[in-house]
Design a protein around this motif. Structure first.
Motif, short mmCIF file in Angstrom:
data_model
loop_
_atom_site.label_atom_id
_atom_site.label_comp_id
_atom_site.label_asym_id
_atom_site.label_seq_id
_atom_site.Cartn_x
_atom_site.Cartn_y
_atom_site.Cartn_z
N TRP A 148 -18.07 -28.32 36.96
CA TRP A 148 -17.46 -27.49 38.01
C TRP A 148 -18.33 -27.52 39.27
CZ3 TRP A 148 -16.74 -21.43 37.48
CH2 TRP A 148 -15.87 -20.99 38.49
N ASN A 149 -17.74 -27.96 40.36
CA ASN A 149 -18.37 -27.81 41.66
C ASN A 149 -18.04 -26.42 42.17
OD1 ASN A 149 -18.94 -27.70 44.42
ND2 ASN A 149 -18.51 -29.86 44.75
N LEU A 179 -22.84 -28.20 36.70
CA LEU A 179 -22.45 -27.51 37.92
C LEU A 179 -22.98 -28.26 39.13
CD1 LEU A 179 -23.18 -23.78 36.95
CD2 LEU A 179 -21.02 -25.01 36.75
N GLN A 180 -22.20 -28.24 40.22
CA GLN A 180 -22.62 -28.89 41.46
C GLN A 180 -22.50 -27.91 42.63
OE1 GLN A 180 -19.70 -30.53 39.80
NE2 GLN A 180 -21.22 -31.29 38.32
N GLU A 181 -23.22 -28.22 43.70
CA GLU A 181 -23.30 -27.39 44.91
C GLU A 181 -23.69 -25.95 44.57
OE1 GLU A 181 -21.12 -28.17 48.53
OE2 GLU A 181 -19.60 -29.18 47.32
N VAL A 182 -24.78 -25.84 43.84
CA VAL A 182 -25.28 -24.55 43.36
C VAL A 182 -26.43 -24.10 44.25
CG1 VAL A 182 -26.28 -23.33 41.41
CG2 VAL A 182 -24.62 -25.16 41.02
N ALA A 183 -26.38 -22.86 44.71
CA ALA A 183 -27.49 -22.29 45.47
C ALA A 183 -28.67 -22.02 44.55
CB ALA A 183 -27.05 -21.00 46.16
N SER A 184 -29.87 -22.11 45.10
CA SER A 184 -31.08 -21.95 44.30
C SER A 184 -31.13 -20.60 43.59
CB SER A 184 -32.32 -22.13 45.18
OG SER A 184 -32.34 -23.42 45.76
N LEU A 226 -28.44 -38.61 27.30
CA LEU A 226 -28.78 -38.66 28.72
C LEU A 226 -27.68 -37.86 29.40
CD1 LEU A 226 -29.53 -41.81 30.93
CD2 LEU A 226 -28.50 -39.73 31.78
N MET A 227 -28.05 -36.78 30.05
CA MET A 227 -27.07 -35.94 30.74
C MET A 227 -27.36 -35.94 32.23
SD MET A 227 -26.38 -32.70 28.25
CE MET A 227 -25.69 -32.92 26.62
N ALA A 228 -26.29 -35.98 33.02
CA ALA A 228 -26.46 -36.00 34.47
C ALA A 228 -25.37 -35.17 35.14
CB ALA A 228 -26.42 -37.44 35.00
N SER A 229 -25.77 -34.51 36.21
CA SER A 229 -24.84 -33.74 37.05
C SER A 229 -25.01 -34.23 38.48
CB SER A 229 -25.16 -32.24 36.96
OG SER A 229 -24.24 -31.47 37.72
N PHE A 230 -23.89 -34.47 39.17
CA PHE A 230 -23.98 -35.13 40.48
C PHE A 230 -22.89 -34.63 41.41
CE2 PHE A 230 -22.35 -38.86 43.00
CZ PHE A 230 -23.35 -38.86 43.96
N HIS A 231 -23.28 -34.46 42.69
CA HIS A 231 -22.35 -34.11 43.75
C HIS A 231 -22.29 -35.25 44.75
CE1 HIS A 231 -21.88 -32.11 47.89
NE2 HIS A 231 -20.67 -32.25 47.39
N GLY A 232 -21.14 -35.90 44.88
CA GLY A 232 -21.00 -37.05 45.76
C GLY A 232 -20.84 -36.66 47.22
N LEU A 261 -19.50 -34.84 37.09
CA LEU A 261 -19.70 -35.11 38.51
C LEU A 261 -18.49 -34.75 39.36
CD1 LEU A 261 -19.36 -38.94 39.18
CD2 LEU A 261 -18.98 -37.98 36.93
N ASP A 262 -18.81 -34.28 40.56
CA ASP A 262 -17.83 -34.22 41.65
C ASP A 262 -17.94 -35.56 42.35
OD1 ASP A 262 -16.40 -33.93 43.98
OD2 ASP A 262 -17.77 -32.47 44.87
#
Length: 514
Positions: A11-12, A260-265, A347-353, A384-385
């Motif tokens: 989820w972005n 999750l993507q585009e997450v604030a700190s 191997l897990m990855a989360s990415f925002h394009g 990924l988004d």
């Protein structure tokens, strides 16, 4: 034998949306539609209201701004003054500024807005630039009332943020010090001369932009726009993280892996303090984006995974990009290896394009290259988004069908299968209003369904040799349901991307059942 099923979602959550007016929404108050239609009409057909910039952002305001910039020791102030006096001051506020495509292409207003609109501080929460398009609460019923608030915020307010390479405790800065030069290499529309003075020039353009917005709102809905703004702020912005966290902690509490993507700190600390922190490991990259504050993170079930085996390999993936590694900013990608409590390795990855999805294929290739160098049979799950579009343009916009052909050729499949239907896999349905810094993205109220962002952007990738999907779904309500044809965000679902999910069975375990 009970087959081990992994419940995975991605989820972005769109952390940068702090503008309560940015997207069209459905609102019961007729005052909302009247206001938004009034702003649209002002910008589309201003008539005599299209006055010169200097009658809104006055010469006196510019002189005060110039003194503030001089006190900062900024270079290029004489050239900036020449731009003000010979270029900007006599432009029309709408035709010459708000609708000027070059200003948009050069990012002279949108870039400083992204940096200073809402700043997440390490010591005092969020602070907001005095503008119409964020959750700044003080009244600004006129440009004259707005200006001293804006000036003091940009040049006197102190914020403690973690900058690139900065100390964990954060570096103390004023908002004006967070601005970076706008490079022609990244934004070709800007000239070399403008690049040289891009810090003071973008500061000037930001002041002009904010002044024009205050002027428009005071013209369209004097005395009433501010209370309406506060109402929207409470529903769409201030409580946004709480609503998202509640969706995750209720509807998706049983998920084993959450990308999750585009997450604030600050999201991570909030998640850790609630039930999610008890049920899930909240994992973030070592290098986060302290300015734009858009980060990819992963939440993993404490019952399922052995976090003691975790190793971050984000930098290993980035190195696989070689000379193209600059397509990534800190926080865009988060990649880890670890094992579950049964000894299965992942191997897990989360990415925002990027906006047009052009970085997605290179990043997936880099993740696969990093995976190939691992020893021990690590299995990939990648949320990924991808920012793919229903209709691609070669070299300019990544098409969804072309992306599917790529990942299949690379030995992967997705939650949508090998040949997904673009119309059935849409995960965005939104349209921007006229109250945001990129008017080229604005959509008329009557055209929001036809000209909005309605695209299949989000994926969960894995190898068909490792996993078989038993169920895939998407959600734009927070209830694991998706209403087709509904524009969102909504008051109950404050993201512009839907959730997507998939239940994965291990192929090896399925074979053992036969």
């Amino acid at each position: 034998m009970v087959t081990d099923v992994l419940n995975v979602i991605s989820w972005n959550i769109a952390a940068v949306n702090n503008n309560p007016f940015e997207y069209w929404i459905t609102h019961k108050d007729a005052g909302y539609n009247n206001l938004m239609e009034g702003v649209q009409e002002f910008i589309d057909s201003p008539g005599d209201r299209d006055v010169e910039i200097s009658s809104v952002f006055t010469p006196g305001m510019y002189e005060e701004l110039s003194k503030c910039m001089e006190a900062e020791g900024w270079m290029g102030l004489s050239e900036t003054r020449a731009e003000w006096e010979g270029n900007y001051a006599n432009r029309k506020i709408i035709a010459g500024f708000m609708k000027d495509k070059d200003i948009g292409a050069k990012r002279l207003a949108s870039m400083p807005d992204r940096i200073t609109n809402t700043i997440n501080c390490l010591d005092k929460g969020q602070v907001c630039r005095p503008t119409v398009i964020n959750v700044y609460e003080a009244r600004m019923d006129s440009v004259e009332e707005w200006w001293p608030q804006w000036r003091d915020f940009m040049f006197k307010e102190e914020v403690r943020v973690r900058l690139k390479g900065g100390a964990l405790t954060g570096d103390l800065r004023r908002p004006c010090q967070l601005l970076d030069p706008i490079k022609q290499a990244k934004y070709p529309a800007i000239t070399k001369e403008e690049e040289a003075i891009s810090v003071p020039l973008q500061t000037l353009c930001q002041a002009i932009f904010d002044a024009i917005l205050v002027h428009i709102m005071g013209s369209v809905a004097p005395g009433t726009w501010h209370p309406l703004k506060l109402q929207l702020c409470n529903s769409l912005v201030k409580n946004k993280e709480a609503i998202i966290l509640n969706i995750l902690a209720t509807t998706y509490a049983s998920s084993h892996a959450i990308f999750l993507q585009e997450v604030a700190s600050v999201f991570c600390s909030k998640a850790s303090a609630m039930s999610l922190g008890s049920s899930h490991h909240i994992l973030a990259p070592a290098k986060v984006d302290g300015k734009k504050d858009q980060n990819s993170i992963i939440l993993l079930s404490k019952e399922k995974f052995d976090v003691g085996t975790l190793k971050e390999i984000t930098e290993d993936v980035i190195q696989e990009l070689g000379e193209t590694k600059d397509i990534l900013a800190d926080g865009d990608l988060f990649a880890i290896t670890l094992s579950d409590k049964s000894g299965n390795k992942y191997l897990m990855a989360s990415f925002h394009g990027d906006t047009n999805g052009l970085a997605t294929v290179p990043v997936v290739k880099a993740v696969l290259a990093a995976q190939a160098k691992l020893k021990g049979g690590y299995q990939l799950i990648f949320g990924l988004d991808a920012n793919t579009h229903e209709k691609g343009v070669p070299g300019k916009i990544q098409g969804m069908q072309e992306f599917a052909e790529f990942y299949v050729s690379a030995g992967l499949t997705s939650c949508w299968g090998d040949n997904p239907d673009p119309k059935l896999t849409r995960t965005t349905f939104n349209a921007r209003t006229y109250l945001q810094p990129q008017l080229n993205k604005a959509v008329k109220m009557s055209e929001k369904e036809n000209k909005g962002d309605v695209n299949p952007k989000d994926f969960i990738l894995f190898s068909p040799k490792d996993f078989k999907p038993t169920r895939a779904f998407k959600d734009n309500t927070g209830k694991q349901e998706y209403i087709e044809g509904m524009v969102f965000p909504t008051l109950d679902f404050p993201s512009d991307h839907g959730v997507l999910g998939v239940d994965l069975k291990r192929v090896a375990e399925m074979k053992s059942e036969l």
